[in-house]
Scaffold this active site. Sequence first.
Site, mmCIF file in Angstrom:
data_model
loop_
_atom_site.group_PDB
_atom_site.id
_atom_site.type_symbol
_atom_site.label_atom_id
_atom_site.label_comp_id
_atom_site.label_asym_id
_atom_site.label_seq_id
_atom_site.Cartn_x
_atom_site.Cartn_y
_atom_site.Cartn_z
ATOM 1 N N GLY A 40 0.798 -1.228 0.000
ATOM 2 C CA GLY A 40 0.000 0.000 0.000
ATOM 3 C C GLY A 40 0.825 1.270 0.000
ATOM 4 O O GLY A 40 2.004 1.283 -0.379
ATOM 5 N N CYS A 42 1.951 3.013 2.503
ATOM 6 C CA CYS A 42 3.042 3.031 3.479
ATOM 7 C C CYS A 42 4.346 2.502 2.884
ATOM 8 O O CYS A 42 5.372 3.169 2.930
ATOM 9 C CB CYS A 42 2.629 2.213 4.693
ATOM 10 S SG CYS A 42 3.925 2.041 5.906
ATOM 11 N N GLU A 204 1.380 27.740 5.181
ATOM 12 C CA GLU A 204 0.429 26.983 6.019
ATOM 13 C C GLU A 204 -0.758 27.888 6.365
ATOM 14 O O GLU A 204 -0.585 29.023 6.793
ATOM 15 C CB GLU A 204 1.156 26.499 7.283
ATOM 16 C CG GLU A 204 0.275 25.982 8.400
ATOM 17 C CD GLU A 204 -0.623 24.811 8.019
ATOM 18 O OE1 GLU A 204 -0.132 23.836 7.440
ATOM 19 O OE2 GLU A 204 -1.842 24.901 8.300
ATOM 20 N N VAL A 238 -3.511 29.810 0.620
ATOM 21 C CA VAL A 238 -3.080 29.770 -0.776
ATOM 22 C C VAL A 238 -4.265 30.065 -1.684
ATOM 23 O O VAL A 238 -5.351 29.509 -1.512
ATOM 24 C CB VAL A 238 -2.433 28.407 -1.111
ATOM 25 C CG1 VAL A 238 -2.165 28.276 -2.601
ATOM 26 C CG2 VAL A 238 -1.139 28.246 -0.336
ATOM 27 N N GLY A 272 -3.118 17.241 2.952
ATOM 28 C CA GLY A 272 -3.857 16.148 3.583
ATOM 29 C C GLY A 272 -4.147 15.028 2.604
ATOM 30 O O GLY A 272 -3.731 15.082 1.436
ATOM 31 N N ASP A 313 -6.826 4.048 6.858
ATOM 32 C CA ASP A 313 -7.050 5.418 6.392
ATOM 33 C C ASP A 313 -8.454 5.640 5.843
ATOM 34 O O ASP A 313 -8.910 6.777 5.745
ATOM 35 C CB ASP A 313 -6.047 5.767 5.269
ATOM 36 C CG ASP A 313 -4.673 6.113 5.807
ATOM 37 O OD1 ASP A 313 -4.433 5.926 7.016
ATOM 38 O OD2 ASP A 313 -3.832 6.586 5.006
ATOM 39 N N HIS A 445 22.235 5.319 31.860
ATOM 40 C CA HIS A 445 22.996 6.552 31.661
ATOM 41 C C HIS A 445 24.241 6.248 30.850
ATOM 42 O O HIS A 445 24.917 5.251 31.133
ATOM 43 C CB HIS A 445 23.406 7.136 33.016
ATOM 44 C CG HIS A 445 24.312 8.327 32.883
ATOM 45 N ND1 HIS A 445 23.835 9.567 32.513
ATOM 46 C CD2 HIS A 445 25.657 8.457 33.029
ATOM 47 C CE1 HIS A 445 24.859 10.411 32.457
ATOM 48 N NE2 HIS A 445 25.968 9.771 32.755
HETATM 49 C C1 LIG Z 1 4.739 10.468 2.138
HETATM 50 C C2 LIG Z 1 4.024 9.743 3.249
HETATM 51 C C3 LIG Z 1 4.707 9.411 4.404
HETATM 52 C C4 LIG Z 1 4.061 8.733 5.431
HETATM 53 N N1 LIG Z 1 4.775 8.423 6.551
HETATM 54 C C5 LIG Z 1 4.176 7.770 7.555
HETATM 55 C C6 LIG Z 1 4.915 7.389 8.706
HETATM 56 O O1 LIG Z 1 6.105 7.650 8.803
HETATM 57 N N2 LIG Z 1 4.269 6.728 9.685
HETATM 58 C C7 LIG Z 1 2.937 6.422 9.603
HETATM 59 O O2 LIG Z 1 2.388 5.843 10.534
HETATM 60 N N3 LIG Z 1 2.210 6.755 8.513
HETATM 61 C C8 LIG Z 1 2.802 7.411 7.485
HETATM 62 N N4 LIG Z 1 2.080 7.707 6.363
HETATM 63 C C9 LIG Z 1 0.655 7.324 6.328
HETATM 64 C C10 LIG Z 1 0.522 5.829 5.996
HETATM 65 O O3 LIG Z 1 1.138 5.572 4.771
HETATM 66 C C11 LIG Z 1 -0.949 5.448 5.941
HETATM 67 O O4 LIG Z 1 -1.582 5.819 7.142
HETATM 68 C C12 LIG Z 1 -1.104 3.936 5.758
HETATM 69 O O5 LIG Z 1 -0.496 3.506 4.579
HETATM 70 C C13 LIG Z 1 -2.587 3.557 5.744
HETATM 71 O O6 LIG Z 1 -2.685 2.191 5.584
HETATM 72 P P1 LIG Z 1 -3.979 1.508 4.936
HETATM 73 O O7 LIG Z 1 -3.728 0.049 5.010
HETATM 74 O O8 LIG Z 1 -5.193 2.049 5.557
HETATM 75 O O9 LIG Z 1 -4.015 2.007 3.430
HETATM 76 P P2 LIG Z 1 -2.948 2.121 2.258
HETATM 77 O O10 LIG Z 1 -1.568 1.960 2.756
HETATM 78 O O11 LIG Z 1 -3.282 3.373 1.531
HETATM 79 O O12 LIG Z 1 -3.246 0.865 1.362
HETATM 80 C C14 LIG Z 1 -4.433 0.718 0.645
HETATM 81 C C15 LIG Z 1 -4.197 -0.259 -0.483
HETATM 82 O O13 LIG Z 1 -5.447 -0.601 -1.055
HETATM 83 C C16 LIG Z 1 -5.304 -0.690 -2.445
HETATM 84 N N5 LIG Z 1 -6.633 -0.526 -3.036
HETATM 85 C C17 LIG Z 1 -7.442 0.562 -2.966
HETATM 86 N N6 LIG Z 1 -8.626 0.325 -3.555
HETATM 87 C C18 LIG Z 1 -8.561 -0.941 -4.013
HETATM 88 C C19 LIG Z 1 -9.480 -1.781 -4.693
HETATM 89 N N7 LIG Z 1 -10.714 -1.370 -4.984
HETATM 90 N N8 LIG Z 1 -9.068 -3.024 -5.044
HETATM 91 C C20 LIG Z 1 -7.833 -3.471 -4.723
HETATM 92 N N9 LIG Z 1 -6.934 -2.733 -4.058
HETATM 93 C C21 LIG Z 1 -7.293 -1.489 -3.703
HETATM 94 C C22 LIG Z 1 -4.346 0.426 -2.781
HETATM 95 O O14 LIG Z 1 -3.751 0.225 -4.040
HETATM 96 C C23 LIG Z 1 -3.362 0.309 -1.620
HETATM 97 O O15 LIG Z 1 -2.318 -0.557 -1.925
HETATM 98 C C24 LIG Z 1 2.701 8.377 5.304
HETATM 99 C C25 LIG Z 1 2.007 8.678 4.128
HETATM 100 C C26 LIG Z 1 2.655 9.349 3.112
HETATM 101 C C27 LIG Z 1 1.905 9.646 1.863
#
Ligand SMILES: Cc1cc2nc3c(=O)[nH]c(=O)nc-3n(C[C@H](O)[C@H](O)[C@H](O)COP(=O)(O)OP(=O)(O)OC[C@H]3O[C@@H](n4cnc5c(N)ncnc54)[C@H](O)[C@@H]3O)c2cc1C
Length: 467
Positions: A40, A42, A204, A238, A272, A313, A445
């Site tokens: 995904g 992450c 911001e 912005v 966001g 998410d 320490h």
């Molecule tokens: C640049 C950046 C840095 C980040 N750094 C951090 C960090 O350091 N620490 C942290 O905790 N969080 C971080 N995050 C946030 C974190 O990536 C997300 O909170 C996390 O990935 C959410 O996990 P998830 O499993 O809900 O969804 P996702 O990781 O978004 O995975 C969802 C998956 O579902 C798949 N999908 C969607 N719809 C379909 C469908 N209909 N059929 C099949 N597959 C589908 C997508 O392709 C994706 O692979 C960061 C995000 C970004 C953008």
Amino acid sequence: MSSFDVIIIGSGPGGYVSAIRCAQLGFKTAIIEKYSTLGGTCLNVGCIPSKALLASSHYYSEIAHFADHGIEVSGEVKVNLEKMIARKQAVVDQTSGGVKFLMDKNKITVLEGLGSFVDSTHVAIAKADGTLETVEAKNIIIATGSKPSSLPFIKIDKERIITSTEALKLKEVPKHLVIIGGGVIGIELGQVYLRLGAQVSVVEFMDRIIPGMDASLSKELTKVLKKQGMKFYVSHKVKLVERKGDNVTVQAENAKGETITLECDYSLVSVGRRPFTDGLNADKAGVKISDHGQVEVNDHLQTNVPNIYAIGDVVRGAMLAHKAEEEGTMVAEIIAGQKPHIDYNLIPGVVYTWPEVAAVGQTEEQLKVSGVEFKSGSFPFKALGRARAGGDLDGFVKILADAKTDEVLGVHMIGARCADLIAEAVTAMEFKASAEDISRMSHAHPTFAEAIKEAALAATDNRALHV
Ligand SMILES: Cc1cc2nc3c(=O)[nH]c(=O)nc-3n(C[C@H](O)[C@H](O)[C@H](O)COP(=O)(O)OP(=O)(O)OC[C@H]3O[C@@H](n4cnc5c(N)ncnc54)[C@H](O)[C@@H]3O)c2cc1C
């Protein structure tokens, strides 16, 4: 037609962790992912690649301090961005491969393609070769994650006006990078390119960066980043982002109606993320989506359709990988008839800049709003032997405790290694520790963790030892 106990749609940290837990609990499990790589946001375009670039750029920026340590570097030290990005990709590929290994090890069926509901127990998978496969399950978990959001008047062209996804694979170091949005993602990527030599400006809307965190952390991080050369335009809305050739103009307005105009070669829009349900056809299963685009769930992460759950998410709450993972585990255990629980107040938040920023529990602002009487104890990193030994002097630990019971209500820290240090605060709060409990625990320490003990001493009775 293949039939499963549980099907998970989406292989991010929510989805794949849930799949593993389902398999551990004995369920016949399948996971559907539309991309050819698992993990995904992450693993592919989020946590892991951003941390890889933060690590590489951190090493580069540390060279400036080598001389203080008596290390002389002769010859020019240069950044090879192409190689840095290639290394990042190698880390991503290896990590994503690790998830595939875990799926195989746990005998989880991986189905590649876009998953769309046919009804509440059937999902059709549209594959890259144009074929359609329909699978059936008793339980379905929606873990489809999120995508970067934007502002209605901004046209993201993915070349000059970019999101975090493109910022992770730029072909050159920007001359001037204007970041729209001073949240975690914007600030982390901003520091990457600042270290590599870009001029970085952050616009911001709120009156401070990382606005969700305790104001003292925003203040300290702003101070440190300003010292490093980052520019901030807070309380600015912005109004315009326009590309002409290789240049981008960003205009923003403050509360007095005064306009600033910033010219840059790249603008990163990090305002966001939005929950992602495109193509899911949730309506065919009768699953309710909120006005904010989130899949609506109850306290058991169950949607309005009893056999369909949602995590990560795509549902309410912090958009964090570890929150998604906890929910992935919880939902698998709920399906198995267990009674797991998540304390959302104890999900830590981290900013992986240097110094790192980390927090858990309530902020001062939240405690004031809720009228809870609290006391506060802080300890600066510069008073720590370990910080002095390494030269990482910025930051502090602040502990907020209930004024009457002394129970720790919030821990807020900025400084070296805070991303790891916050685990102590989470553990303490999970066990309802008082500030005095922490202050009486032995801390090795010299370590950065001593700042937590000292802040607890300061909160207990203003009796920090080393200030
Ligand atoms: C640049 C950046 C840095 C980040 N750094 C951090 C960090 O350091 N620490 C942290 O905790 N969080 C971080 N995050 C946030 C974190 O990536 C997300 O909170 C996390 O990935 C959410 O996990 P998830 O499993 O809900 O969804 P996702 O990781 O978004 O995975 C969802 C998956 O579902 C798949 N999908 C969607 N719809 C379909 C469908 N209909 N059929 C099949 N597959 C589908 C997508 O392709 C994706 O692979 C960061 C995000 C970004 C953008």
